[in-house]
Design a protein around this motif. Structure first.
Motif, PDB file in Angstrom:
ATOM      1  N   SER A  68       0.164  15.744  20.780  1.00 50.37           N
ATOM      2  CA  SER A  68       0.901  14.285  21.027  1.00 50.37           C
ATOM      3  C   SER A  68       0.435  13.513  19.781  1.00 50.37           C
ATOM      4  O   SER A  68      -0.732  13.806  19.415  1.00 50.37           O
ATOM      5  CB  SER A  68       0.658  13.985  22.290  1.00 50.37           C
ATOM      6  OG  SER A  68      -0.514  13.845  22.381  1.00 50.37           O
ATOM      7  N   ALA A  69       1.321  12.706  19.190  1.00 54.77           N
ATOM      8  CA  ALA A  69       0.849  11.570  18.443  1.00 54.77           C
ATOM      9  C   ALA A  69       1.212  10.131  19.208  1.00 54.77           C
ATOM     10  O   ALA A  69       1.984   9.874  19.671  1.00 54.77           O
ATOM     11  CB  ALA A  69       1.828  11.751  17.098  1.00 54.77           C
ATOM     12  N   ARG A  70      -0.055   9.482  18.762  1.00 51.98           N
ATOM     13  CA  ARG A  70       0.186   8.225  19.372  1.00 51.98           C
ATOM     14  C   ARG A  70      -0.186   7.405  18.081  1.00 51.98           C
ATOM     15  O   ARG A  70      -1.022   7.393  17.578  1.00 51.98           O
ATOM     16  CB  ARG A  70      -0.959   8.006  20.405  1.00 51.98           C
ATOM     17  CG  ARG A  70      -0.910   6.531  21.287  1.00 51.98           C
ATOM     18  CD  ARG A  70      -1.926   6.543  22.163  1.00 51.98           C
ATOM     19  NE  ARG A  70      -3.208   6.673  21.933  1.00 51.98           N
ATOM     20  CZ  ARG A  70      -4.207   5.864  21.466  1.00 51.98           C
ATOM     21  NH1 ARG A  70      -3.604   4.662  21.295  1.00 51.98           N
ATOM     22  NH2 ARG A  70      -5.464   6.155  21.174  1.00 51.98           N
ATOM     23  N   VAL A  71       0.539   6.298  18.068  1.00 45.66           N
ATOM     24  CA  VAL A  71       0.744   5.209  16.808  1.00 45.66           C
ATOM     25  C   VAL A  71      -0.102   4.155  17.301  1.00 45.66           C
ATOM     26  O   VAL A  71       0.468   3.550  18.450  1.00 45.66           O
ATOM     27  CB  VAL A  71       2.015   4.938  16.160  1.00 45.66           C
ATOM     28  CG1 VAL A  71       1.722   3.865  15.154  1.00 45.66           C
ATOM     29  CG2 VAL A  71       2.550   6.182  15.757  1.00 45.66           C
ATOM     30  N   ASN A  72      -1.200   3.490  16.819  1.00 46.92           N
ATOM     31  CA  ASN A  72      -1.703   2.173  16.834  1.00 46.92           C
ATOM     32  C   ASN A  72      -1.553   1.381  16.023  1.00 46.92           C
ATOM     33  O   ASN A  72      -2.112   1.504  14.718  1.00 46.92           O
ATOM     34  CB  ASN A  72      -3.223   2.466  17.262  1.00 46.92           C
ATOM     35  CG  ASN A  72      -3.972   0.921  17.444  1.00 46.92           C
ATOM     36  OD1 ASN A  72      -3.430  -0.024  17.027  1.00 46.92           O
ATOM     37  ND2 ASN A  72      -4.944   1.141  18.506  1.00 46.92           N
ATOM     38  N   ALA A  73      -0.387   0.519  15.990  1.00 50.18           N
ATOM     39  CA  ALA A  73       0.145  -0.100  14.698  1.00 50.18           C
ATOM     40  C   ALA A  73      -0.897  -1.280  14.367  1.00 50.18           C
ATOM     41  O   ALA A  73      -0.956  -1.610  13.096  1.00 50.18           O
ATOM     42  CB  ALA A  73       1.693  -0.832  15.126  1.00 50.18           C
ATOM     43  N   GLN A  74      -1.574  -1.850  15.201  1.00 51.43           N
ATOM     44  CA  GLN A  74      -2.483  -2.966  14.895  1.00 51.43           C
ATOM     45  C   GLN A  74      -3.640  -2.799  14.249  1.00 51.43           C
ATOM     46  O   GLN A  74      -3.979  -3.042  13.339  1.00 51.43           O
ATOM     47  CB  GLN A  74      -2.960  -3.482  16.219  1.00 51.43           C
ATOM     48  CG  GLN A  74      -3.760  -4.873  16.250  1.00 51.43           C
ATOM     49  CD  GLN A  74      -4.083  -5.324  17.296  1.00 51.43           C
ATOM     50  OE1 GLN A  74      -4.200  -4.690  18.512  1.00 51.43           O
ATOM     51  NE2 GLN A  74      -4.316  -6.717  17.485  1.00 51.43           N
ATOM     52  N   LYS A  75      -3.897  -1.140  14.356  1.00 56.30           N
ATOM     53  CA  LYS A  75      -5.175  -0.597  13.700  1.00 56.30           C
ATOM     54  C   LYS A  75      -4.645   0.358  12.547  1.00 56.30           C
ATOM     55  O   LYS A  75      -5.515   0.761  11.785  1.00 56.30           O
ATOM     56  CB  LYS A  75      -6.080   0.120  14.771  1.00 56.30           C
ATOM     57  CG  LYS A  75      -6.837  -0.474  15.661  1.00 56.30           C
ATOM     58  CD  LYS A  75      -7.890   0.483  16.406  1.00 56.30           C
ATOM     59  CE  LYS A  75      -8.400  -0.327  17.466  1.00 56.30           C
ATOM     60  NZ  LYS A  75      -9.401   0.463  18.006  1.00 56.30           N
ATOM     61  N   LYS A  76      -3.367   0.441  12.463  1.00 61.60           N
ATOM     62  CA  LYS A  76      -2.838   1.260  11.410  1.00 61.60           C
ATOM     63  C   LYS A  76      -3.380   2.502  11.481  1.00 61.60           C
ATOM     64  O   LYS A  76      -3.763   3.253  10.557  1.00 61.60           O
ATOM     65  CB  LYS A  76      -2.766   0.691   9.974  1.00 61.60           C
ATOM     66  CG  LYS A  76      -2.037  -0.894   9.924  1.00 61.60           C
ATOM     67  CD  LYS A  76      -2.047  -1.252   8.546  1.00 61.60           C
ATOM     68  CE  LYS A  76      -1.378  -2.633   8.667  1.00 61.60           C
ATOM     69  NZ  LYS A  76      -1.069  -3.167   7.394  1.00 61.60           N
ATOM     70  N   LYS A  77      -3.503   3.302  12.580  1.00 61.78           N
ATOM     71  CA  LYS A  77      -3.989   4.488  12.823  1.00 61.78           C
ATOM     72  C   LYS A  77      -3.001   5.395  13.681  1.00 61.78           C
ATOM     73  O   LYS A  77      -2.192   4.957  14.415  1.00 61.78           O
ATOM     74  CB  LYS A  77      -5.395   4.509  13.363  1.00 61.78           C
ATOM     75  CG  LYS A  77      -6.193   3.894  12.881  1.00 61.78           C
ATOM     76  CD  LYS A  77      -7.667   4.185  13.469  1.00 61.78           C
ATOM     77  CE  LYS A  77      -8.838   3.598  12.532  1.00 61.78           C
ATOM     78  NZ  LYS A  77      -9.947   4.077  12.997  1.00 61.78           N
ATOM     79  N   ILE A  78      -3.051   6.939  13.461  1.00 57.38           N
ATOM     80  CA  ILE A  78      -2.153   7.481  14.185  1.00 57.38           C
ATOM     81  C   ILE A  78      -3.204   8.573  14.876  1.00 57.38           C
ATOM     82  O   ILE A  78      -3.936   9.195  14.069  1.00 57.38           O
ATOM     83  CB  ILE A  78      -1.224   8.358  13.470  1.00 57.38           C
ATOM     84  CG1 ILE A  78      -0.340   7.279  12.779  1.00 57.38           C
ATOM     85  CG2 ILE A  78      -0.521   9.537  14.266  1.00 57.38           C
ATOM     86  CD1 ILE A  78       0.734   8.002  11.704  1.00 57.38           C
ATOM     87  N   TYR A  79      -3.119   8.802  16.164  1.00 61.76           N
ATOM     88  CA  TYR A  79      -4.295   9.863  16.766  1.00 61.76           C
ATOM     89  C   TYR A  79      -3.230  11.031  17.387  1.00 61.76           C
ATOM     90  O   TYR A  79      -2.235  11.165  18.015  1.00 61.76           O
ATOM     91  CB  TYR A  79      -4.417   8.991  18.212  1.00 61.76           C
ATOM     92  CG  TYR A  79      -5.440   7.777  17.825  1.00 61.76           C
ATOM     93  CD1 TYR A  79      -6.623   7.745  17.473  1.00 61.76           C
ATOM     94  CD2 TYR A  79      -4.897   6.611  17.995  1.00 61.76           C
ATOM     95  CE1 TYR A  79      -7.628   6.915  17.181  1.00 61.76           C
ATOM     96  CE2 TYR A  79      -5.784   5.335  17.644  1.00 61.76           C
ATOM     97  CZ  TYR A  79      -7.068   5.406  17.115  1.00 61.76           C
ATOM     98  OH  TYR A  79      -7.684   4.743  16.822  1.00 61.76           O
ATOM     99  N   LEU A  80      -3.859  11.986  16.698  1.00 57.71           N
ATOM    100  CA  LEU A  80      -3.101  13.364  17.402  1.00 57.71           C
ATOM    101  C   LEU A  80      -4.265  14.071  18.392  1.00 57.71           C
ATOM    102  O   LEU A  80      -5.275  14.327  18.170  1.00 57.71           O
ATOM    103  CB  LEU A  80      -3.074  14.272  15.853  1.00 57.71           C
ATOM    104  CG  LEU A  80      -2.305  13.934  14.828  1.00 57.71           C
ATOM    105  CD1 LEU A  80      -2.332  14.735  13.706  1.00 57.71           C
ATOM    106  CD2 LEU A  80      -1.016  13.657  15.355  1.00 57.71           C
ATOM    107  N   THR A  81      -3.448  14.423  19.374  1.00 54.43           N
ATOM    108  CA  THR A  81      -4.078  14.875  20.510  1.00 54.43           C
ATOM    109  C   THR A  81      -3.740  16.528  20.990  1.00 54.43           C
ATOM    110  O   THR A  81      -2.458  16.573  21.251  1.00 54.43           O
ATOM    111  CB  THR A  81      -4.137  13.936  21.610  1.00 54.43           C
ATOM    112  OG1 THR A  81      -4.308  12.713  21.348  1.00 54.43           O
ATOM    113  CG2 THR A  81      -4.902  14.402  22.947  1.00 54.43           C
ATOM    114  N   PRO A  82      -4.378  17.377  20.623  1.00 54.62           N
ATOM    115  CA  PRO A  82      -4.106  18.670  21.029  1.00 54.62           C
ATOM    116  C   PRO A  82      -4.154  19.219  22.394  1.00 54.62           C
ATOM    117  O   PRO A  82      -4.992  18.902  23.095  1.00 54.62           O
ATOM    118  CB  PRO A  82      -4.974  19.745  20.127  1.00 54.62           C
ATOM    119  CG  PRO A  82      -6.285  18.933  20.217  1.00 54.62           C
ATOM    120  CD  PRO A  82      -5.887  17.305  20.184  1.00 54.62           C
TER     121      PRO A  82
END
Length: 171
Positions: A68-82
């Motif tokens: 799953s991918a979660r975007v944190n626009a404020q921090k400009k990061k994308i978190y990938l969770t397996p």
């Protein structure tokens, strides 16, 4: 197939793993199917399923590595969770609970029941990254030579693929 030396073969036409008719499989049939031919979990055999090969075969047949991918626009990061999913919806919730408990007791990996709309309505999945990585680390020595399954057994390769997808979608 090499683990079951000579008991299995690949058909040329469909590229499926098959077994010849053998008395062994005839004897095993009632453990896996009821008198109506419906599949069920062979709970009386679970105590013999203590090698990581058990998890490897179960996973390569009915499992998936979902990310799953979660975007944190404020921090400009994308978190990938397996997560590991075991699509065993043909089994009853009670059978899945027994399997879940067996995997926890024998392998130390926690799965949760997750609902679905097909089959008997449930599958098993990991909900913690720690359990997902523990699972992948446990099966990798067994599955590493099966290159066609690396998309779900080799985390490093899969992560590279996912990173490329993310780069393309956000560039």
């Amino acid at each position: 197939m090499s683990f079951f030396d000579g008991l299995l073969y690949i058909t040329h036409k469909s590229c499926c793993v098959r077994s010849p008719s053998m008395s062994l499989f005839t004897k095993l049939y009632p453990y896996f199917y009821d008198h109506n031919g419906s599949k069920h979990l062979p709970t009386s055999l679970l105590s013999h399923c203590t090698l990581p090969h058990f998890l490897s075969i179960l996973y390569m047949d009915d499992g998936s590595l979902c990310i799953s991918a979660r975007v944190n626009a404020q921090k400009k990061k994308i978190y990938l969770t397996p997560h590991i999913y075991l699509y065993l919806q043909c089994y009853s919730p009670n059978e899945l609970e027994l399997l879940k408990q067996h995997i926890l007791e024998v392998f130390g990996i926690t799965f949760r029941l997750s609902s679905r709309t097909d089959g008997q309505g449930f599958i098993l999945k990991t909900t913690s990254v720690k359990d997902t990585f523990r699972f992948l680390e446990m099966i990798f020595p067994i599955t590493q030579d099966c290159l066609s399954m690396h998309y779900k057994t080799n985390w490093q390769k899969r992560l590279q693929q996912e990173e490329l997808k993310v780069e393309k979608s956000f560039s």
